[in-house]
Design an enzyme around this catalytic site. Structure first.
Site, PDB file in Angstrom:
ATOM      1  CB  CYS A 171      30.005  38.007  48.817  1.00 56.15           C
ATOM      2  SG  CYS A 171      31.124  39.311  48.243  1.00 56.15           S
ATOM      3  CG  ASP A 190      37.817  26.664  38.357  1.00 51.45           C
ATOM      4  OD1 ASP A 190      38.278  25.538  38.121  1.00 51.45           O
ATOM      5  OD2 ASP A 190      37.377  26.988  39.476  1.00 51.45           O
ATOM      6  CB  CYS A 193      28.736  45.201  45.381  1.00 48.60           C
ATOM      7  SG  CYS A 193      29.049  43.609  44.607  1.00 48.60           S
ATOM      8  CB  CYS A 198      26.396  44.805  50.012  1.00 40.65           C
ATOM      9  SG  CYS A 198      26.093  43.102  50.586  1.00 40.65           S
TER      10      CYS A 198
END
Length: 227
Positions: free
Chosen positions: A226, A155, A220, A223
């Site tokens: 995370c 990254d 998702c 939700c």
């Protein structure tokens, strides 16, 4: 007498899917799929990035605003790149739910200093880049191609690795901006091996980007676990 065949007079071979899987397993890497690097593959992601930058969401991270077009064009990192092999390096402390309970308990202990899980141990950039470099060496040797036909990216490279992983149908970008997979959540580092190997070199392992749209949309719903 040497049995090594010259790449000058011998047609390029292709590493078998089993070879690639064995190498990944030996290197402790998860196979997150393959993407054919078609022109315009990340055009929608580039549009979103430009909008995000125009709103100033990158704050003082000025490096994110440098050459956004390059992030959506793997060929600028490896000219004539044809395929991206996306891998994951898990950093889940231990299998099962116990790790979460241990981490939550540590947060309530005034005698313990808590460091984020991903930051423990060796610098993951060096670890993952080293393993990708070894994978490139093995693939170059098996395909009788020069190492210059491969480029390892983590990254720190200007590449949309999360978007590529989503295109490979192995996860989706969660609300925490990271790749989410059903098996690992977001507790894994992403790496990409760019290669000039043609997509047909990987036979059935090829994932056509045109069929990956549904996976990239995410699962998702409402939700927010995370975050």
């Amino acid at each position: 007498m040497s049995h090594v065949k010259s790449s000058i007079s011998t047609p390029h071979a292709n590493p078998s899917p089993l070879q690639v899987q064995n190498w990944l397993q030996a290197l402790g890497l998860l196979d997150l799929g393959l993407v054919s690097l078609e022109k315009g593959l990340l055009s929608k992601e580039l549009e979103r990035l430009r909008l995000w930058l125009s709103e100033g969401y990158h704050g003082d991270m000025a490096y994110l605003a440098r050459s956004p077009d390059q992030r959506a064009d793997p060929a600028q990192l490896l000219p004539e790149a044809q395929t991206a092999l996306v891998v994951g390096l898990p950093y889940l402390p231990k299998p099962g739910p116990q790790w979460r309970m241990d981490e939550e308990a540590a947060l309530t202990d005034p005698l313990r200093a808590v460091v984020s899980i991903y930051a423990r141990g060796r610098d993951y950039h060096k670890v993952l880049r080293g393993r990708l470099a070894e994978l490139a060496r093995l693939m170059a040797q098996a395909s009788q191609r020069p190492l210059a036909d491969f480029r390892a990216c983590v990254d720190s490279a200007p590449l949309m690795e999360v978007a590529l992983a989503a295109k490979a149908q192995q996860g989706w970008q969660g609300k925490n901006t990271l790749l989410l997979t059903r098996a690992q959540g977001s507790l894994l580092f992403l790496g990409v091996l760019l290669t000039r190997l043609p997509v047909n070199a990987f036979s059935k392992r090829l994932v056509q980007a045109s069929t990956a749209a549904a996976a990239a949309e995410g699962h998702c719903g409402s939700c927010t676990d995370c975050l």
